[in-house]
Write an enzyme that holds these catalytic residues in place. Sequence first.
Site, PDB file in Angstrom:
ATOM      1  N   ALA A   1      44.305  57.407  97.112  1.00  0.00           N
ATOM      2  CA  ALA A   1      45.178  56.407  97.445  1.00  0.00           C
ATOM      3  C   ALA A   1      46.192  56.885  98.601  1.00  0.00           C
ATOM      4  O   ALA A   1      46.230  58.153  99.015  1.00  0.00           O
ATOM      5  CB  ALA A   1      46.078  56.080  96.275  1.00  0.00           C
ATOM      6  N   CYS A   2      46.290  55.791  99.287  1.00  0.00           N
ATOM      7  CA  CYS A   2      47.415  55.952 100.361  1.00  0.00           C
ATOM      8  C   CYS A   2      46.961  56.091 101.911  1.00  0.00           C
ATOM      9  O   CYS A   2      45.870  56.647 101.980  1.00  0.00           O
ATOM     10  CB  CYS A   2      48.482  56.891 100.066  1.00  0.00           C
ATOM     11  SG  CYS A   2      49.209  57.017  98.591  1.00  0.00           S
ATOM     12  N   THR A   3      47.598  55.543 102.713  1.00  0.00           N
ATOM     13  CA  THR A   3      47.233  55.657 104.156  1.00  0.00           C
ATOM     14  C   THR A   3      48.420  55.818 104.967  1.00  0.00           C
ATOM     15  O   THR A   3      49.577  55.338 104.777  1.00  0.00           O
ATOM     16  CB  THR A   3      46.618  54.299 104.572  1.00  0.00           C
ATOM     17  OG1 THR A   3      45.617  53.959 103.744  1.00  0.00           O
ATOM     18  CG2 THR A   3      46.115  54.366 106.216  1.00  0.00           C
TER      19      THR A   3
ATOM     20  N   ASP B   1      49.540  53.785  97.311  1.00  0.00           N
ATOM     21  CA  ASP B   1      48.615  53.022  96.383  1.00  0.00           C
ATOM     22  C   ASP B   1      48.510  53.951  95.115  1.00  0.00           C
ATOM     23  O   ASP B   1      48.196  55.101  95.116  1.00  0.00           O
ATOM     24  CB  ASP B   1      47.308  52.891  97.043  1.00  0.00           C
ATOM     25  CG  ASP B   1      47.341  52.526  98.589  1.00  0.00           C
ATOM     26  OD1 ASP B   1      48.177  51.637  98.656  1.00  0.00           O
ATOM     27  OD2 ASP B   1      46.673  53.000  99.261  1.00  0.00           O
TER      28      ASP B   1
ATOM     29  N   ARG C   1      39.300  52.948 104.890  1.00  0.00           N
ATOM     30  CA  ARG C   1      40.774  52.491 105.426  1.00  0.00           C
ATOM     31  C   ARG C   1      40.947  53.679 106.621  1.00  0.00           C
ATOM     32  O   ARG C   1      41.793  53.217 107.438  1.00  0.00           O
ATOM     33  CB  ARG C   1      41.749  53.005 104.306  1.00  0.00           C
ATOM     34  CG  ARG C   1      41.511  51.878 103.063  1.00  0.00           C
ATOM     35  CD  ARG C   1      42.506  52.232 101.931  1.00  0.00           C
ATOM     36  NE  ARG C   1      42.328  53.145 100.991  1.00  0.00           N
ATOM     37  CZ  ARG C   1      42.810  54.406 100.953  1.00  0.00           C
ATOM     38  NH1 ARG C   1      43.816  54.713 101.936  1.00  0.00           N
ATOM     39  NH2 ARG C   1      42.379  55.208  99.951  1.00  0.00           N
TER      40      ARG C   1
END
Length: 335
Positions: A11-13, A31, A222
Site C-alpha cells: 500500500a501507499c504511494t 492505503d 502505481r
Amino acid sequence: MMAAPIPAAQACTRILWNDNKLATVVGRTMDWPESTQPVLTAFPRGMKRDGGRLGPQSVVAENPARWTSKHGSVVTTIYGVGTADGVNEKGFAIHMLYLNATDFGPRDTSKLGVHAGLWGQYLLDNAATVGEALELMKGIQPVMVAVHGVKATVHLAIEDAAGESAIIEYIGGKPVVHHGRQYRVMTNDPTYDEQLANLARYDFTNATRQTPLPGNVDPRDRFVRSAYYLQMLPEPRSEREAIAGILAIARNASVPFGAPNNAPGTLYNTEYRTAIDLTNRRYFFELTTTPNVIWMDLAKFNFQPGAPVMILDPDDIDLAGNVSGKFKAARNRPF
C-alpha cells in the site's frame, strides 16, 4: 495495541515534485485494509522521546535511542504509537510506506535502537535536511515491531525544502539508500532497484492519451503511472496549482474502495492523502471519507519548548480549509 492479524497490504504511494520554479511539494496516499486511526498532531521542540518504547511496552532491550527534539513538527500519527507522515518547521519531511521485503537484520547493539514506528519521527525531530538525516541514520538501527497484528515492514521516503530526496530500505539486514533529486516516486514491493528497472521498460517520449499505461492498483502499476503523470505536470503559477497538481497524481494512484489486494478476497483502499508545500511549510490532508481538503500552516503553531502537544481528529465532515486554529491541547501525550 495488538488485535487480530489483518492481511498484509502492499500500500501507499509517494510523489515528489522538486523541479518546478515555484515550490518543492510532495504528496502521498495511505492505503490500508482498516483505519490507521490517524490524528493530526503538532509537536513542539524539546520533546523527550524513548525510541525503545511502543506505548507502554519496552521493545528495545539494549541501547534504545533517547533524545530531545530539536525541531517542531506537524505529523499524521498511526495507531497512536508512531508517525506515518509529517513535516518539521525546517521543511524536512518523511513518509513511511509498507514494504514486505523489509529486513532490519539482527539487533546491532552498537547502534541506537529506534522502533520502526518512531523511525520517521526520530528524523523529523533531529534533521533539517536530507543530508543531516542520512548522517543520523549511520548511528541508529530501526527495530521491527508489530501493531494490530502486522509487522512494521516499512521503508522511508524523505525530502527537504531544497528538493533533495532519499529512499531508505533495509534489505537483507542492510540499509540500501537511493539519494538524489531524481528519486521522486515510491510505492511498495518489489524493492526500489526492481521498481526502477521496471520503470525503465517504458518510453514516454512524445506521449499522448493513447500511450499505454498499467492501470491496476499493484505497486508496480502505481509507480509507473505516478512517474508518467509527474513528468507531465505544467509549471504552477501558485501554491494552489502546485498542490492541486500533486494531489491529482495522488488521486490517480489511489486505491478505490473494494479494489482487491494481492490475494483473492482481501481488500484495501486509500484511507487518506497528504500534500506538503515544503517551501512555505504548509501541510494538506484529505480523508477519503470526508468531502474537504484541510490544511495547516506551520507558522501558526507554537513550537517553543514547553508548549503543549496539539491534536486534531480529521474524521469530521465539518472541517474545511485552514484548520491551524482548530487544534486542541492533547490530554495525554502520544508517544
